[in-house]
Design an enzyme around this catalytic site. Structure first.
Site, PDB file in Angstrom:
ATOM      1  N   ARG A   6       0.828  -1.212   0.000  1.00 62.44           N
ATOM      2  CA  ARG A   6       0.000   0.000   0.000  1.00 62.44           C
ATOM      3  C   ARG A   6       0.859   1.258   0.000  1.00 62.44           C
ATOM      4  NH1 ARG A   6      -2.638   0.995   5.958  1.00 62.44           N
ATOM      5  NH2 ARG A   6      -0.932   0.243   7.234  1.00 62.44           N
ATOM      6  N   SER A  33      -5.533   4.441   4.992  1.00 61.31           N
ATOM      7  CA  SER A  33      -5.316   2.996   4.849  1.00 61.31           C
ATOM      8  C   SER A  33      -4.840   2.641   3.448  1.00 61.31           C
ATOM      9  CB  SER A  33      -6.605   2.228   5.155  1.00 61.31           C
ATOM     10  OG  SER A  33      -7.129   2.601   6.412  1.00 61.31           O
ATOM     11  N   GLU A  54     -19.185   4.149  -1.310  1.00 59.37           N
ATOM     12  CA  GLU A  54     -18.413   3.487  -2.367  1.00 59.37           C
ATOM     13  C   GLU A  54     -19.149   3.456  -3.703  1.00 59.37           C
ATOM     14  OE1 GLU A  54     -19.124   2.175   0.597  1.00 59.37           O
ATOM     15  OE2 GLU A  54     -17.215   1.954   1.669  1.00 59.37           O
ATOM     16  N   PHE A  79     -14.951  -4.021  -0.815  1.00 55.59           N
ATOM     17  CA  PHE A  79     -16.022  -3.030  -0.995  1.00 55.59           C
ATOM     18  C   PHE A  79     -16.088  -2.533  -2.438  1.00 55.59           C
ATOM     19  CE2 PHE A  79     -14.857  -2.162   3.647  1.00 55.59           C
ATOM     20  CZ  PHE A  79     -15.674  -3.188   4.080  1.00 55.59           C
ATOM     21  N   ASP A 113      -9.231  -7.528  11.033  1.00 56.79           N
ATOM     22  CA  ASP A 113     -10.606  -7.056  10.859  1.00 56.79           C
ATOM     23  C   ASP A 113     -11.572  -8.184  10.501  1.00 56.79           C
ATOM     24  OD1 ASP A 113     -10.467  -4.411  11.600  1.00 56.79           O
ATOM     25  OD2 ASP A 113      -9.840  -3.724   9.615  1.00 56.79           O
ATOM     26  N   ARG A 163      -2.412  -4.713   2.065  1.00 62.90           N
ATOM     27  CA  ARG A 163      -2.055  -3.914   3.230  1.00 62.90           C
ATOM     28  C   ARG A 163      -0.615  -4.182   3.658  1.00 62.90           C
ATOM     29  NH1 ARG A 163      -2.018  -3.712   8.814  1.00 62.90           N
ATOM     30  NH2 ARG A 163      -3.186  -1.984   9.721  1.00 62.90           N
TER      31      ARG A 163
END
Lengths: 312, 277
Positions: A6, A33, A54, A79, A113, A163
């Site tokens: 990222r 993020s 989104e 998403f 998460d 990530r």
């Protein structure tokens, strides 16, 4: 210390997008993020944070693309490929608009998460959309190239990022080509076709297998669509066995794409599928999740042994 | 600036012709959406023939105004207006919804000259129109973007996400026109999803609202002029009061005519009411 994918992404957006006034960047309240915030810091006038919306973001991107801009759509991969999918389909796939969907936090990389934030179906979803090109960043150099490629090459794209930090696979200055997989190691006993994090793991698996007398080819298939069908067919024929490794469900992703190509070309070799076994994972430390759900070096070793054992 | 009497007569005449032709086209095709097409007739006519800067000889002209038909099922009326404007031959209307046509069931930028956005799935049009408006602003053109909303369309949450975003990004080159006929596919909006005070809702989101008679071309032109004349950064919505199926008595206000094929006797009646032969 190697950088997370990222971070590489955010830096590449700045590097290639700063002076290209066609580039616009959208984010849905996760710019810290996704690291699109790095672009915001240098080009605030071309950065649009739409809040947690989104679907609106994806459709806005279509509007930008229709007037000649190159919009980068940023949020978590799951998403983008669910809430953002309608616009990806109607405006990207059907209308051919030049929208770049950047799937942050691909695979299980948003480990703690949990499954609500993991992305294990994105490749299957996006690969099925006509006209879309689909890529999975495999290391820092590759991720950097993909951002440049997204700016330089017109058409709707989905690029899966992460990530986390990936094992470094490529030297500085490595060049990549659309639709061309990278052969990272040549062997005679089996072919590992991998993408993303699994590429570095596949090289480690190959070393372990070599000490056991199993000599494998390792291919980085970062270009899921267009797929390098010629390379897959040729390598499958040469080695007689294939293992596909991806941080994705075993249904419909790279494994599905490889199986389609082999079947279409009448290449009847055994294929093993290293990926999530049609299940959701859970929350936990990333490395522990990868181990428990069969996405680590040992799982690839096992996948190769399985396919080699089935060789005629 | 108000229209001259001559111009007004001309535009009213166009609307009459568009209605008759669309009914004929839909009767011939035996598929397509009459109700919403008749409802949006004056809105499209006011935009394409009076207010929007478009060039049929150069449909992709970069600084043209954009028109987004968010309620894409009203495509037959859009196509009839585009044909009259010169984007393609009127003759082509008879290919509507047929194999190999450029006139797809819903508007498509891939197929039809003059269409600025592919629409059909509701709720995405206003967001895309906002992206266009912001993109055009970055390109330093003074082009406007007009987005035509419908009653089913505003059921979608994305419309309200776009409303919030348009205010945040000060999209003063975006003008929404709500073809507000208060009927949707399954019934009256009051029964399917009650709308409450729509003007208050849009106002609460930060938009300016201009109510107007959506079947009066002159009133629509004045509302659009007013929307364009505001000196500040707020987006504007024209609340165009309309009637679904306008002009054909048995279709007016009837959800059953949202997307029903027109039978022979109904076709005769409709044509007679619209002053055709």
């Amino acid at each position: 210390m190697a950088k997370a994918i990222r971070e590489i992404y955010g830096e590449a957006l700045v590097k290639y997008g700063r002076d290209n006034t066609d580039v616009v960047v959208l984010d849905a309240d996760v710019s810290g993020s996704t690291r699109s915030a790095l672009f915001q810091a240098v080009c605030p006038e071309r950065f649009f944070n739409v809040g947690v919306a989104e679907a609106n973001m994806s459709a806005m991107a279509a509007g930008f693309a229709s007037v000649g801009k190159i919009p980068f759509v940023n949020t978590f991969a799951t998403f983008i490929t669910t809430i953002g999918l309608l616009s990806a389909r109607v405006f990207g796939s059907y209308s051919g608009l030049n929208i770049k969907f950047m799937g942050a936090y691909g695979g299980l990389s948003d480990a703690y998460d949990g499954p609500s934030h993991h992305s294990i179906e994105d490749l299957a979803i996006m690969r099925s959309l006509p006209n879309f090109r689909v890529y999975v960043a495999s290391d820092e150099k590759n991720a950097d190239w993909l951002v440049k490629h997204a700016i330089d090459s017109k058409g709707p794209m989905y690029i899966r990022l992460s990530r986390d930090v990936f094992p470094s696979v490529y030297e500085s200055g490595t060049t990549f080509e659309d639709g061309k997989g990278k052969v990272l190691r040549k062997g005679k006993d089996a072919t590992i076709v991998a993408c993303g994090l699994m590429v570095g793991f596949a090289l480690d698996a190959a070393n372990l297998l070599a000490s056991d007398g199993i000599d494998v080819t390792v291919i980085d298939m970062f270009t899921i669509k267009p797929l390098d069908a010629d390379l897959i067919v040729e390598s499958a024929k040469t080695t007689g066995a294939v293992a596909v490794a991806e941080e994705h469900s075993v249904i419909g992703g790279l494994g599905g794409a490889v199986a389609e190509v082999l079947a279409r070309n009448g290449v009847g070799v055994p294929v093993s599928f290293v990926g999530l076994a049609d299940c959701h994972a859970e929350c936990g430390a990333y490395t522990e999740l990868l181990a428990k759900y069969g996405l680590d070096v040992q799982a690839i070793v096992a996948g190769v042994r399985e396919t080699v054992a089935k060789k005629l | 600036m108000s229209l001259t009497a001559e111009r007004k007569t001309y535009l009213d005449g166009l609307c009459g012709k568009f209605r008759r032709d669309v009914i004929d086209t839909l009767y011939a095709a035996q598929t397509g959406h009459p109700g919403g097409s008749l409802s949006v007739c004056e809105i499209l006519t006011a935009l394409y023939f009076e207010k929007a800067r478009v060039d049929p000889s150069n449909p992709q002209k970069p600084d043209r105004d954009r028109i987004v038909l968010c309620k894409g099922h009203a495509a037959p009326m859009l196509y009839r207006v585009l044909a009259e404007k010169g984007f393609f031959p009127v003759e082509e209307m008879k290919t509507l919804r047929q194999l190999n046509t450029r006139l797809q069931g819903h508007p498509s930028i891939k197929h039809t000259p003059g269409v600025d956005l592919s629409t059909g799935p509701l709720g995405t049009g206003l967001s895309a129109a906002l992206g266009m408006a912001l993109g055009l602003r970055l390109s330093n053109t003074n082009a406007k973007v007009y987005a035509i909303l419908g009653d089913g369309d505003v059921n979608e949450g994305t419309v309200w996400e776009a409303c919030m975003s348009a205010v945040k990004f000060k999209a003063n080159n975006l003008i929404a026109i709500y073809d507000w006929n208060k009927v949707q596919l399954d019934g009256k909006s009051a029964d399917i999803m009650p709308q409450g005070d729509m003007a208050a809702k849009f106002s609460a989101f930060g938009w300016r609202c201009i109510p107007c008679d959506g079947h009066n071309v002159e009133a629509l032109c004045e509302a659009i002029d007013k929307a364009n004349a505001y000196p500040d950064d707020r987006p504007v919505i024209v609340l165009a009061d309309t009637v679904k199926g306008k002009g054909v008595s048995f279709m007016e206000g009837q959800n059953a005519w949202h997307g029903k094929a027109i039978g022979e006797s109904d076709h005769k009646r409709a044509v007679a009411e619209l002053g055709g032969k």
